[in-house]
Design a protein around this motif. Structure first.
Motif, mmCIF file in Angstrom:
data_model
loop_
_atom_site.group_PDB
_atom_site.id
_atom_site.type_symbol
_atom_site.label_atom_id
_atom_site.label_comp_id
_atom_site.label_asym_id
_atom_site.label_seq_id
_atom_site.Cartn_x
_atom_site.Cartn_y
_atom_site.Cartn_z
ATOM 1 N N TRP A 95 -2.726 2.430 -2.640
ATOM 2 C CA TRP A 95 -4.029 1.432 -2.149
ATOM 3 C C TRP A 95 -4.856 1.075 -3.365
ATOM 4 O O TRP A 95 -5.649 0.138 -3.174
ATOM 5 C CB TRP A 95 -4.781 2.311 -1.313
ATOM 6 C CG TRP A 95 -4.164 2.516 -0.039
ATOM 7 C CD1 TRP A 95 -3.553 3.655 0.665
ATOM 8 C CD2 TRP A 95 -3.701 1.475 1.240
ATOM 9 N NE1 TRP A 95 -3.132 3.514 1.678
ATOM 10 C CE2 TRP A 95 -3.184 2.412 2.059
ATOM 11 C CE3 TRP A 95 -3.879 0.376 1.150
ATOM 12 C CZ2 TRP A 95 -2.585 1.601 3.366
ATOM 13 C CZ3 TRP A 95 -3.475 -0.593 2.385
ATOM 14 C CH2 TRP A 95 -2.815 0.391 3.499
ATOM 15 N N GLY A 113 0.865 -1.198 0.074
ATOM 16 C CA GLY A 113 -0.135 0.027 -0.041
ATOM 17 C C GLY A 113 0.849 1.313 -0.008
ATOM 18 O O GLY A 113 0.471 2.329 -0.607
ATOM 19 N N ILE A 137 -3.756 -2.521 -3.930
ATOM 20 C CA ILE A 137 -4.646 -3.706 -3.057
ATOM 21 C C ILE A 137 -5.849 -3.910 -3.443
ATOM 22 O O ILE A 137 -6.422 -5.038 -3.596
ATOM 23 C CB ILE A 137 -4.580 -3.147 -1.669
ATOM 24 C CG1 ILE A 137 -2.892 -3.137 -1.310
ATOM 25 C CG2 ILE A 137 -5.344 -4.131 -0.793
ATOM 26 C CD1 ILE A 137 -2.984 -2.514 0.102
#
Length: 81
Positions: free
Chosen positions: A11, A6, A14
């Motif tokens: 992010w 991350g 992910i």
């Protein structure tokens, strides 16, 4: 000091890794005989995901794709009351 995915890639990376998991879980929202079509669609999408990501992480999803395709096309037995 350790850095995680991350913090290095953001992010969004992910979220992109969790998308195949959500696709594989989607047929569980259906019940009974209506589950076959969503399972086949999910297996096809998972296969496309594997091919598109084959150069990087797609190969790790190949076992999931194979098992999903088998489960989607395997003939179901009807339960007797």
């Amino acid at each position: 000091m350790r850095t995680g995915l991350g913090s290095v890639s953001g992010w969004q990376s992910i979220a992109m890794l969790l998308l195949p998991v959500v696709i594989a879980l989607a047929p569980l929202a259906f019940r009974g005989s209506r589950i076959r079509t969503p399972a086949i669609v999910a297996a096809a999408l998972l296969g496309v995901w594997c091919v598109l990501g084959l150069a990087s992480i797609g190969m790790f999803y190949v076992p999931s794709f194979v098992l999903m395709a088998i489960a989607a096309t395997y003939p179901r037995r009807e339960r007797t009351p």
